[in-house]
Motif scaffolding. Structure first.
Motif, PDB file in Angstrom:
ATOM      1  N   LYS A 172       0.825  -1.210   0.000  1.00 14.74           N
ATOM      2  CA  LYS A 172       0.000   0.000   0.000  1.00 14.74           C
ATOM      3  C   LYS A 172       0.867   1.272   0.000  1.00 14.74           C
ATOM      4  CE  LYS A 172      -3.918  -1.962   2.564  1.00 14.74           C
ATOM      5  NZ  LYS A 172      -4.771  -1.814   3.792  1.00 14.74           N
ATOM      6  N   LEU A 173       0.292   2.296  -0.584  1.00 17.32           N
ATOM      7  CA  LEU A 173       0.882   3.634  -0.564  1.00 17.32           C
ATOM      8  C   LEU A 173      -0.167   4.606  -0.044  1.00 17.32           C
ATOM      9  CD1 LEU A 173       2.563   3.708  -4.102  1.00 17.32           C
ATOM     10  CD2 LEU A 173       3.684   3.229  -1.911  1.00 17.32           C
ATOM     11  N   LEU A 174       0.268   5.567   0.749  1.00 17.92           N
ATOM     12  CA  LEU A 174      -0.623   6.616   1.220  1.00 17.92           C
ATOM     13  C   LEU A 174       0.138   7.943   1.195  1.00 17.92           C
ATOM     14  CD1 LEU A 174      -3.397   7.384   2.493  1.00 17.92           C
ATOM     15  CD2 LEU A 174      -2.305   7.108   4.739  1.00 17.92           C
ATOM     16  N   MET A 175      -0.463   8.940   0.555  1.00 16.19           N
ATOM     17  CA  MET A 175       0.148  10.263   0.519  1.00 16.19           C
ATOM     18  C   MET A 175      -0.838  11.286   1.066  1.00 16.19           C
ATOM     19  SD  MET A 175       1.912  12.395  -2.613  1.00 16.19           S
ATOM     20  CE  MET A 175       0.407  13.085  -3.292  1.00 16.19           C
ATOM     21  N   LEU A 176      -0.401  12.036   2.078  1.00 15.70           N
ATOM     22  CA  LEU A 176      -1.198  13.099   2.681  1.00 15.70           C
ATOM     23  C   LEU A 176      -0.329  14.351   2.776  1.00 15.70           C
ATOM     24  CD1 LEU A 176      -2.776  11.096   5.680  1.00 15.70           C
ATOM     25  CD2 LEU A 176      -3.848  11.611   3.469  1.00 15.70           C
ATOM     26  N   ASP A 177      -0.762  15.404   2.109  1.00 16.01           N
ATOM     27  CA  ASP A 177      -0.026  16.680   2.173  1.00 16.01           C
ATOM     28  C   ASP A 177       1.455  16.505   1.846  1.00 16.01           C
ATOM     29  OD1 ASP A 177      -2.370  17.985   2.963  1.00 16.01           O
ATOM     30  OD2 ASP A 177      -1.999  17.486   5.076  1.00 16.01           O
ATOM     31  N   ASN A 178       1.721  15.791   0.770  1.00 19.68           N
ATOM     32  CA  ASN A 178       3.086  15.563   0.278  1.00 19.68           C
ATOM     33  C   ASN A 178       3.936  14.703   1.205  1.00 19.68           C
ATOM     34  OD1 ASN A 178       2.510  16.989  -2.003  1.00 19.68           O
ATOM     35  ND2 ASN A 178       4.097  18.542  -1.748  1.00 19.68           N
ATOM     36  N   ASN A 179       3.325  14.065   2.172  1.00 23.58           N
ATOM     37  CA  ASN A 179       4.021  13.078   2.990  1.00 23.58           C
ATOM     38  C   ASN A 179       3.515  11.685   2.575  1.00 23.58           C
ATOM     39  OD1 ASN A 179       5.497  14.889   4.872  1.00 23.58           O
ATOM     40  ND2 ASN A 179       3.424  15.472   5.495  1.00 23.58           N
ATOM     41  N   ALA A 209       1.118   9.494  -8.270  1.00 22.93           N
ATOM     42  CA  ALA A 209       0.209  10.342  -7.497  1.00 22.93           C
ATOM     43  C   ALA A 209      -0.335  11.474  -8.359  1.00 22.93           C
ATOM     44  CB  ALA A 209       0.943  10.909  -6.281  1.00 22.93           C
ATOM     45  N   SER A 210      -1.294  12.176  -7.801  1.00 21.07           N
ATOM     46  CA  SER A 210      -1.810  13.370  -8.465  1.00 21.07           C
ATOM     47  C   SER A 210      -0.728  14.446  -8.479  1.00 21.07           C
ATOM     48  CB  SER A 210      -3.042  13.896  -7.723  1.00 21.07           C
ATOM     49  OG  SER A 210      -4.047  12.913  -7.627  1.00 21.07           O
ATOM     50  N   THR A 211      -0.715  15.251  -9.518  1.00 24.30           N
ATOM     51  CA  THR A 211       0.225  16.366  -9.560  1.00 24.30           C
ATOM     52  C   THR A 211      -0.410  17.608  -8.939  1.00 24.30           C
ATOM     53  OG1 THR A 211      -0.506  17.007 -11.775  1.00 24.30           O
ATOM     54  CG2 THR A 211       1.371  15.512 -11.627  1.00 24.30           C
ATOM     55  N   ASN A 212       0.435  18.398  -8.315  1.00 22.57           N
ATOM     56  CA  ASN A 212       0.001  19.664  -7.732  1.00 22.57           C
ATOM     57  C   ASN A 212       1.000  20.745  -8.117  1.00 22.57           C
ATOM     58  OD1 ASN A 212      -1.330  21.585  -6.261  1.00 22.57           O
ATOM     59  ND2 ASN A 212      -0.702  20.841  -4.254  1.00 22.57           N
ATOM     60  N   TYR A 213       1.253  20.848  -9.420  1.00 24.93           N
ATOM     61  CA  TYR A 213       2.250  21.789  -9.888  1.00 24.93           C
ATOM     62  C   TYR A 213       1.860  23.240  -9.588  1.00 24.93           C
ATOM     63  CZ  TYR A 213       4.390  17.906 -12.477  1.00 24.93           C
ATOM     64  OH  TYR A 213       5.015  16.714 -12.823  1.00 24.93           O
ATOM     65  N   ALA A 214       0.568  23.540  -9.585  1.00 26.61           N
ATOM     66  CA  ALA A 214       0.116  24.911  -9.340  1.00 26.61           C
ATOM     67  C   ALA A 214       0.508  25.389  -7.949  1.00 26.61           C
ATOM     68  CB  ALA A 214      -1.397  25.007  -9.531  1.00 26.61           C
ATOM     69  N   GLU A 215       0.489  24.476  -6.956  1.00 28.52           N
ATOM     70  CA  GLU A 215       0.764  24.863  -5.572  1.00 28.52           C
ATOM     71  C   GLU A 215       2.197  24.559  -5.146  1.00 28.52           C
ATOM     72  OE1 GLU A 215      -1.255  26.477  -3.731  1.00 28.52           O
ATOM     73  OE2 GLU A 215      -3.187  26.243  -4.747  1.00 28.52           O
ATOM     74  N   ASP A 216       2.764  23.490  -5.672  1.00 31.27           N
ATOM     75  CA  ASP A 216       4.074  23.034  -5.194  1.00 31.27           C
ATOM     76  C   ASP A 216       5.252  23.720  -5.877  1.00 31.27           C
ATOM     77  OD1 ASP A 216       2.905  21.308  -3.451  1.00 31.27           O
ATOM     78  OD2 ASP A 216       3.088  19.531  -4.724  1.00 31.27           O
ATOM     79  N   LYS A 243       9.776  18.403  -0.547  1.00 29.94           N
ATOM     80  CA  LYS A 243       8.856  17.264  -0.516  1.00 29.94           C
ATOM     81  C   LYS A 243       8.283  16.925  -1.891  1.00 29.94           C
ATOM     82  CE  LYS A 243       7.357  17.774   4.298  1.00 29.94           C
ATOM     83  NZ  LYS A 243       6.181  17.922   5.195  1.00 29.94           N
ATOM     84  N   THR A 244       8.622  17.708  -2.905  1.00 31.06           N
ATOM     85  CA  THR A 244       8.103  17.445  -4.243  1.00 31.06           C
ATOM     86  C   THR A 244       8.860  16.285  -4.890  1.00 31.06           C
ATOM     87  OG1 THR A 244       9.613  19.094  -5.157  1.00 31.06           O
ATOM     88  CG2 THR A 244       7.407  19.849  -4.562  1.00 31.06           C
ATOM     89  N   THR A 245       8.281  15.756  -5.951  1.00 30.52           N
ATOM     90  CA  THR A 245       8.925  14.642  -6.648  1.00 30.52           C
ATOM     91  C   THR A 245      10.175  15.104  -7.389  1.00 30.52           C
ATOM     92  OG1 THR A 245       6.727  13.677  -6.961  1.00 30.52           O
ATOM     93  CG2 THR A 245       8.514  12.730  -8.255  1.00 30.52           C
ATOM     94  N   TYR A 246      10.160  16.341  -7.934  1.00 30.55           N
ATOM     95  CA  TYR A 246      11.292  16.866  -8.693  1.00 30.55           C
ATOM     96  C   TYR A 246      11.615  18.291  -8.238  1.00 30.55           C
ATOM     97  CZ  TYR A 246      10.017  12.914 -11.642  1.00 30.55           C
ATOM     98  OH  TYR A 246       9.710  11.650 -12.090  1.00 30.55           O
ATOM     99  N   ASP A 247      12.911  18.620  -8.311  1.00 35.43           N
ATOM    100  CA  ASP A 247      13.337  19.963  -7.909  1.00 35.43           C
ATOM    101  C   ASP A 247      12.947  21.020  -8.936  1.00 35.43           C
ATOM    102  OD1 ASP A 247      14.715  19.397  -5.431  1.00 35.43           O
ATOM    103  OD2 ASP A 247      16.226  18.364  -6.647  1.00 35.43           O
ATOM    104  N   ARG A 248      13.062  20.657 -10.184  1.00 34.38           N
ATOM    105  CA  ARG A 248      12.774  21.626 -11.247  1.00 34.38           C
ATOM    106  C   ARG A 248      12.242  20.891 -12.461  1.00 34.38           C
ATOM    107  NH1 ARG A 248      17.209  24.803 -14.870  1.00 34.38           N
ATOM    108  NH2 ARG A 248      15.775  26.114 -16.078  1.00 34.38           N
TER     109      ARG A 248
END
Length: 333
Positions: A172-179, A209-216, A243-248
């Motif tokens: 299982k995987l669980l992601m909450l608020d980038n954790n 996971a879902s992307t959150n590029y607008a906020e992250d 905490k993001t998947t990529y720096d840039r």
């Protein structure tokens, strides 16, 4: 003889008397002349003024003659130019100085980077309740590995259950608020993991996971480009935290559909280490509008060795999701 002597003496006396009269009358005449010059003329006049001035022998013309000579000259040539008098420009005549143009951010909502990225995120899972399957296939060094996850997302929180292959089933995987946490049967508690950790091949855990590029990410608009005939916005995305998947990320977004179609991934040092192409073969209905939804992400390593990892998303379904799915205390059950 006596008569001549008397006449000569009389003439001499008359001459002396005349000179005396002339000498007595000259100072008043000069004083009158000095008075007519004025105080400032006398004050700033040089000593040369007291010296006799040689005058032309020609007689001074009469006033009538001067007027007669001046009339033809006035008719034939313009009068001598006098010293120019400077006039201050009137306020309304003052030239307006243009302000230096400063580049400004895109103002319209249709081209606001945040709004564009938010819309693109919705086609990659940023919705209030959606489920889909993610099949991962990694081709590296001639070897192929596969894995299948059932993903449920609400906003940017995700819950993933591994359903294949048998050796990984039940993980299982669980992601909450980038954790993010990982759990598998037999563990007493979930293990914190990073979104950047490798899941399989070139795919990281954060890629499912879902992307959150607008906020992250902080987005900088770059010049538009065309990708395979599609006009795209281009953004330079820099992570706001670790905490993001990529720096840039350099991210290309289709202008018409407002979906991300290409990405280059960089390290903090500016090295590109992999890239990805995205396809949107699925459709979901959002607020009564049919919208494209992610169907495939192909991730390539930078060395272009031919190794590629493909994430195939299928069976997207919008539905409300209960809170317990995203409860870490119920995660192990």
């Amino acid at each position: 003889m006596k008569g001549l002597s008397r006449i000569s003496a009389f003439g001499l006396a008359l001459l002396v008397s005349t000179l005396a009269v002339a000498e007595n009358t000259e100072p008043p005449a000069r004083a009158a002349q000095e008075s007519s010059r004025g105080f400032f003329s006398r004050l700033f006049s040089s000593d040369d003024d007291d010296k006799p001035v040689e005058r032309a022998a020609a007689p001074r013309p009469a006033p009538a003659q001067v007027k007669a000579e001046a009339a033809p000259r006035a008719a034939s040539e313009p009068p001598a130019a006098s010293a120019p008098v400077r006039k201050e420009p009137e306020p309304e005549a003052m030239p307006q100085v243009a302000k230096a143009s400063v580049p400004t951010p895109v103002a319209s909502s249709g081209e606001d980077p945040y709004q564009i990225l938010k819309r693109a995120d919705e086609s990659r899972g940023n919705l209030q309740g959606i489920a889909w399957n993610v099949a991962i296939e990694a081709n590296e060094k001639g070897r192929t590995d596969t894995m299948l996850y059932d993903i449920k997302a609400r906003g940017f929180n995700i819950s993933g259950l591994n359903i294949a292959p048998p050796k990984s089933k039940g993980q299982k995987l669980l992601m909450l608020d980038n954790n993010m946490w990982f759990h598998k049967p037999g563990l007493s508690k979930p293990i914190p993991i990073s979104l950047r950790q490798k899941l399989m091949g070139q795919a990281s855990y954060g890629d499912v996971a879902s992307t959150n590029y607008a906020e992250d990410y902080d987005a900088t608009r770059l010049p538009d480009e065309t990708v395979e005939g599609v006009d795209c916005y281009v953004f330079d995305l820099k992570a706001r935290n670790s905490k993001t998947t990529y720096d840039r990320i350099i991210y290309w977004v289709d202008k018409e559909r407002l979906v991300g179609v290409k990405a280059d991934y960089y390290t903090l040092s500016g090295k590109r280490f992999k890239s990805a192409n995205m396809q949107y073969g699925s459709t979901v209905t959002i607020n009564g509008e049919a919208r494209p939804f992610i169907s495939e992400i192909a991730i390539y390593e930078e060395l272009m060795s031919g190794d590629v990892t493909t994430l195939s998303m299928s069976k997207p379904k919008l539905a409300p999701l209960p809170d317990f799915i995203f409860n870490i205390n119920l995660f192990m059950k």
